[in-house]
Structure formats: structure tokens, C-alpha cells
Design an enzyme around this catalytic site. Sequence first.
Site, PDB file in Angstrom:
ATOM      1  N   ASN A   1     -26.539  15.693 -14.211  1.00  0.00           N
ATOM      2  CA  ASN A   1     -25.823  15.697 -12.925  1.00  0.00           C
ATOM      3  C   ASN A   1     -25.196  17.082 -12.748  1.00  0.00           C
ATOM      4  O   ASN A   1     -24.236  17.420 -13.424  1.00  0.00           O
ATOM      5  CB  ASN A   1     -24.734  14.608 -12.954  1.00  0.00           C
ATOM      6  CG  ASN A   1     -23.776  14.723 -11.772  1.00  0.00           C
ATOM      7  OD1 ASN A   1     -24.107  15.319 -10.752  1.00  0.00           O
ATOM      8  ND2 ASN A   1     -22.595  14.143 -11.919  1.00  0.00           N
ATOM      9  N   TRP A   2     -25.768  17.842 -11.831  1.00  0.00           N
ATOM     10  CA  TRP A   2     -25.312  19.229 -11.657  1.00  0.00           C
ATOM     11  C   TRP A   2     -23.977  19.322 -10.911  1.00  0.00           C
ATOM     12  O   TRP A   2     -23.404  20.394 -10.821  1.00  0.00           O
ATOM     13  CB  TRP A   2     -26.367  20.033 -10.903  1.00  0.00           C
ATOM     14  CG  TRP A   2     -27.565  20.379 -11.739  1.00  0.00           C
ATOM     15  CD1 TRP A   2     -27.730  20.132 -13.065  1.00  0.00           C
ATOM     16  CD2 TRP A   2     -28.759  21.048 -11.299  1.00  0.00           C
ATOM     17  NE1 TRP A   2     -28.957  20.611 -13.480  1.00  0.00           N
ATOM     18  CE2 TRP A   2     -29.604  21.163 -12.419  1.00  0.00           C
ATOM     19  CE3 TRP A   2     -29.199  21.543 -10.063  1.00  0.00           C
ATOM     20  CZ2 TRP A   2     -30.861  21.778 -12.341  1.00  0.00           C
ATOM     21  CZ3 TRP A   2     -30.448  22.144  -9.987  1.00  0.00           C
ATOM     22  CH2 TRP A   2     -31.270  22.261 -11.107  1.00  0.00           C
ATOM     23  N   LYS A   3     -23.536  18.228 -10.336  1.00  0.00           N
ATOM     24  CA  LYS A   3     -22.308  18.245  -9.513  1.00  0.00           C
ATOM     25  C   LYS A   3     -22.417  19.352  -8.456  1.00  0.00           C
ATOM     26  O   LYS A   3     -23.510  19.646  -8.013  1.00  0.00           O
ATOM     27  CB  LYS A   3     -21.073  18.430 -10.394  1.00  0.00           C
ATOM     28  CG  LYS A   3     -21.040  17.489 -11.584  1.00  0.00           C
ATOM     29  CD  LYS A   3     -19.690  17.455 -12.219  1.00  0.00           C
ATOM     30  CE  LYS A   3     -19.776  16.639 -13.487  1.00  0.00           C
ATOM     31  NZ  LYS A   3     -18.494  16.223 -13.975  1.00  0.00           N
TER      32      LYS A   3
ATOM     33  N   HIS B   1     -19.614   7.834  -8.677  1.00  0.00           N
ATOM     34  CA  HIS B   1     -19.162   8.744  -9.736  1.00  0.00           C
ATOM     35  C   HIS B   1     -17.632   8.811  -9.672  1.00  0.00           C
ATOM     36  O   HIS B   1     -17.049   8.749  -8.585  1.00  0.00           O
ATOM     37  CB  HIS B   1     -19.772  10.131  -9.533  1.00  0.00           C
ATOM     38  CG  HIS B   1     -19.545  11.030 -10.712  1.00  0.00           C
ATOM     39  ND1 HIS B   1     -18.355  11.685 -10.917  1.00  0.00           N
ATOM     40  CD2 HIS B   1     -20.340  11.348 -11.771  1.00  0.00           C
ATOM     41  CE1 HIS B   1     -18.436  12.379 -12.046  1.00  0.00           C
ATOM     42  NE2 HIS B   1     -19.623  12.193 -12.579  1.00  0.00           N
TER      43      HIS B   1
ATOM     44  N   GLU C   1     -15.636  11.125  -9.772  1.00  0.00           N
ATOM     45  CA  GLU C   1     -15.106  12.186  -8.892  1.00  0.00           C
ATOM     46  C   GLU C   1     -15.125  11.730  -7.430  1.00  0.00           C
ATOM     47  O   GLU C   1     -14.258  12.095  -6.651  1.00  0.00           O
ATOM     48  CB  GLU C   1     -15.912  13.482  -9.106  1.00  0.00           C
ATOM     49  CG  GLU C   1     -15.552  14.123 -10.442  1.00  0.00           C
ATOM     50  CD  GLU C   1     -16.673  14.884 -11.128  1.00  0.00           C
ATOM     51  OE1 GLU C   1     -17.659  15.244 -10.454  1.00  0.00           O
ATOM     52  OE2 GLU C   1     -16.566  15.117 -12.352  1.00  0.00           O
TER      53      GLU C   1
ATOM     54  N   GLU D   1     -18.963   5.714 -17.793  1.00  0.00           N
ATOM     55  CA  GLU D   1     -18.379   7.043 -17.951  1.00  0.00           C
ATOM     56  C   GLU D   1     -16.855   6.951 -17.996  1.00  0.00           C
ATOM     57  O   GLU D   1     -16.203   6.930 -16.936  1.00  0.00           O
ATOM     58  CB  GLU D   1     -18.776   7.931 -16.765  1.00  0.00           C
ATOM     59  CG  GLU D   1     -20.257   8.144 -16.624  1.00  0.00           C
ATOM     60  CD  GLU D   1     -20.558   9.473 -15.951  1.00  0.00           C
ATOM     61  OE1 GLU D   1     -21.272  10.266 -16.561  1.00  0.00           O
ATOM     62  OE2 GLU D   1     -20.049   9.716 -14.843  1.00  0.00           O
TER      63      GLU D   1
ATOM     64  N   GLY E   1     -16.051  15.992 -18.628  1.00  0.00           N
ATOM     65  CA  GLY E   1     -15.727  17.408 -18.484  1.00  0.00           C
ATOM     66  C   GLY E   1     -14.554  17.854 -19.340  1.00  0.00           C
ATOM     67  O   GLY E   1     -14.016  18.942 -19.158  1.00  0.00           O
TER      68      GLY E   1
ATOM     69  N   SER F   1     -19.009  14.226 -21.637  1.00  0.00           N
ATOM     70  CA  SER F   1     -19.119  15.294 -22.641  1.00  0.00           C
ATOM     71  C   SER F   1     -20.279  15.100 -23.626  1.00  0.00           C
ATOM     72  O   SER F   1     -20.152  15.378 -24.821  1.00  0.00           O
ATOM     73  CB  SER F   1     -17.797  15.473 -23.386  1.00  0.00           C
ATOM     74  OG  SER F   1     -16.776  15.854 -22.473  1.00  0.00           O
TER      75      SER F   1
ATOM     76  N   GLY G   1     -23.197  16.039 -17.452  1.00  0.00           N
ATOM     77  CA  GLY G   1     -22.734  17.020 -16.477  1.00  0.00           C
ATOM     78  C   GLY G   1     -22.927  18.430 -17.005  1.00  0.00           C
ATOM     79  O   GLY G   1     -24.017  18.994 -16.956  1.00  0.00           O
ATOM     80  N   GLY G   2     -21.849  19.008 -17.552  1.00  0.00           N
ATOM     81  CA  GLY G   2     -21.824  20.406 -17.990  1.00  0.00           C
ATOM     82  C   GLY G   2     -23.045  20.866 -18.774  1.00  0.00           C
ATOM     83  O   GLY G   2     -23.619  21.925 -18.474  1.00  0.00           O
TER      84      GLY G   2
HETATM   85  C1  PEP Z   1     -20.717  13.637 -15.376  1.00  0.00           C
HETATM   86  O1  PEP Z   1     -20.711  14.500 -14.534  1.00  0.00           O
HETATM   87  O2  PEP Z   1     -21.069  12.511 -15.054  1.00  0.00           O
HETATM   88  C2  PEP Z   1     -20.318  13.965 -16.750  1.00  0.00           C
HETATM   89  C3  PEP Z   1     -20.391  13.034 -17.663  1.00  0.00           C
HETATM   90  O3  PEP Z   1     -19.888  15.246 -16.996  1.00  0.00           O
HETATM   91  P1  PEP Z   1     -19.737  15.970 -18.441  1.00  0.00           P
HETATM   92  O4  PEP Z   1     -21.021  15.720 -19.194  1.00  0.00           O
HETATM   93  O5  PEP Z   1     -19.533  17.415 -18.115  1.00  0.00           O
HETATM   94  O6  PEP Z   1     -18.577  15.341 -19.136  1.00  0.00           O
END
Ligand code: PEP
Length: 251
Positions: free
Chosen positions: A9-11, A94, A96, A167, A173, A213, A234-235
Site C-alpha cells: 500500500n503506497w499510501k 484503512h 488512516e 492492522e 508506520g 510495520s 506500507g513503508g
Molecule cells: C499500512 O499502510 O497499511 C501499513 C501497515 O503501513 P506500515 O507497513 O508502514 O506500517
Amino acid sequence: MRRPLIAGNWKMNMTDGETKKFLDKLKSLKNSDNVEVCIISPFTSLKTLTEFLNETEISTGAQNLYYEDNGAFTGEISPIMLKDLGVDYVIIGHSERRTIFKEDDELLNKKIIAALNHNLKPILCCGENLEQRENNIQEKIVENQIRSDLKGISEEELYSKLVIAYEPIWAIGTGKTASSDDAQSMCKFIRNLLTKLYCEELADSVRIQYGGSVKPENVAEIMSKDDIDGALVGGASLDAESFSKLINYGK
Ligand code: PEP
């Protein structure tokens, strides 16, 4: 047998130009056959992504949609538009979107119904915040989210489509990962809930991802758990090399 799904997930990252560079690098890296791989980009990169990945096994996803087909909804993107581009998955709920954009379960339920009606596979995100975990009410929180988000949706509509991503918000993050045992325990809880809400056959077929993460260093441990069928990343999905390590975790 559930085929694991690892989705990046590039956000709100990656311009269209950066997307092309990422895809060029990904092309030269070896892809795993054992897992389904999906890239979930901002709307502005979806055309590039779907055209480029059309000939490959890699799936594509959007990060959100609006539940109407078209009309006076300035700034929104409909399921028809996503389907027209050849998008496979769409993230719904999500954390966010739930926290920053105040999306509630009633809205998310409409979004899931719209996605399913247009043959898009929803990746429904759920999870508790730190305070809820400290008060040990994480299962109640997740149960309420899933019950409300799937309200009125029949078993038949969900087969081969629904993906759930657990999640925990405190792990997104932050560099803090839930222990693989805690992640497994919640994913099992979610599967049991699906059995209660629907039936064992559906519950056994739904892929449940862990997100929070996930990195090349911890992905294998997470994926080794019985009820964890993939990761939402994500990251660590923003760099082609790190993403390639993630999807080849078993090698
Ligand atoms: C996400 O964006 O759903 C996520 C889990 O981010 P990260 O891997 O950066 O924690």
C-alpha cells in the site's frame, strides 16, 4: 488452501514518474509464484500500473472508492472508474481513512457493497488503537468493525472476493510490529467470527492479512502462522528491492 496475498500500500506516495521507475526495477527482480502479489497505488498511478502489470501475474489495487457509480461527488472516484482501468482490489476502511477522514462503519459498509457489486475485491482493514489494546478490548473493537462493515452482505457475495487485513493502529508506520503470536491470535479470532457470521467454509476460504510495520526481516515469521494469509505493507513496499525481498520471503 488459501494462497497468501502480499500487497504493498503506497499510501500518498509515488508520482506517476516514480511509479514507472519502480515498475522498471521490479521487472528485473524475481517474482514469487507461491504468493499473490498486489500493488496498491494512488489513483494517479493506476493507469500506468494496470497497463504495465496487465501481462504479469501481479494484481493491482486502489486505496479507496466512493459508493456511487457517478454523479455530483466532486473529488471522488467510483467503482466503475476503477473497474474500467482493470483494477482488481480496493482497500476499504484503512485506519488512516477511519481516523483522519472520519469514515465510519456505515459508510464503509456501503463502500464494500459497491466494490462487490462491481466485482472489485475489497481488502477490509480493521484493528484497534493503543488505548484499546491496553484496555484489552481489541477483540470487541475488531468484532464490531467487521460486523458493521459486512452488515447485510450475503455469504455468496463474499466468496473469492473478501480479504480482511488486521492492522493494529499502534503498529502502523511506527516500527512496532505486533508479536506474531498476537497477530495470529487476532486473525484466528476473525476467522472464528466469520464462521459465526457466515459458515466454516467461507471462513476457511477468506484470506486474512496482517499489517503493521511488516519488513523483509519479519515477514517470514509472520507468514509462518496458520491463520495469517499475507501482509498489507506500507513503508517497506515503496522500494522495489525491499518489496521484492518481501514477496520472496520463503526463498
Ligand atoms: C499500512 O499502510 O497499511 C501499513 C501497515 O503501513 P506500515 O507497513 O508502514 O506500517
